[in-house]
Motif scaffolding. Sequence first.
Motif, PDB file in Angstrom:
ATOM      1  N   SER A   1     -13.997  -2.486   5.581  1.00  0.00           N
ATOM      2  CA  SER A   1     -13.154  -2.996   4.497  1.00  0.00           C
ATOM      3  C   SER A   1     -12.736  -1.853   3.564  1.00  0.00           C
ATOM      4  O   SER A   1     -11.611  -1.838   3.063  1.00  0.00           O
TER       5      SER A   1
ATOM      6  N   LYS B   1      -9.923   0.024   5.211  1.00  0.00           N
ATOM      7  CA  LYS B   1      -8.689  -0.753   5.230  1.00  0.00           C
ATOM      8  C   LYS B   1      -8.008  -0.699   3.859  1.00  0.00           C
ATOM      9  O   LYS B   1      -6.790  -0.566   3.761  1.00  0.00           O
TER      10      LYS B   1
ATOM     11  N   PRO C   1      -6.940   3.893   3.080  1.00  0.00           N
ATOM     12  CA  PRO C   1      -6.760   4.621   4.334  1.00  0.00           C
ATOM     13  C   PRO C   1      -6.981   6.128   4.133  1.00  0.00           C
ATOM     14  O   PRO C   1      -6.693   6.660   3.057  1.00  0.00           O
TER      15      PRO C   1
ATOM     16  N   ASN D   1      -1.428   3.078  11.730  1.00  0.00           N
ATOM     17  CA  ASN D   1      -2.033   1.795  11.369  1.00  0.00           C
ATOM     18  C   ASN D   1      -2.276   0.934  12.591  1.00  0.00           C
ATOM     19  O   ASN D   1      -3.315   0.270  12.693  1.00  0.00           O
TER      20      ASN D   1
ATOM     21  N   GLU E   1      -6.085  -0.318  13.992  1.00  0.00           N
ATOM     22  CA  GLU E   1      -6.478  -1.712  14.182  1.00  0.00           C
ATOM     23  C   GLU E   1      -7.103  -1.956  15.547  1.00  0.00           C
ATOM     24  O   GLU E   1      -7.872  -2.879  15.717  1.00  0.00           O
TER      25      GLU E   1
END
Length: 73
Positions: free
Chosen positions: A31, A34, A37, A68, A72
């Motif tokens: 977290s 995220k 970054p 990005n 993920e």
Amino acid sequence: MSTLWVVLIAIVALLIGIALGFFIARKYMMSYLKKNPPINEQMLRTLMMQMGQKPSQKKIKQMMRAMNNNQEK
């Protein structure tokens, strides 16, 4: 016999604590990364200018999107 139970319970509690600590730390770091970054558009622009490229906004956005998407996975 009671000493054996105490040692056994201590070992089980230690293993559970290690497992819980690992998963809590992993969730926290995911977290955090995220929300913050490791590289942003300004850093990317500076990096490209140092490499001798003139970065356009389109190219910056494209590289950020690619990073990005890669993060993920």
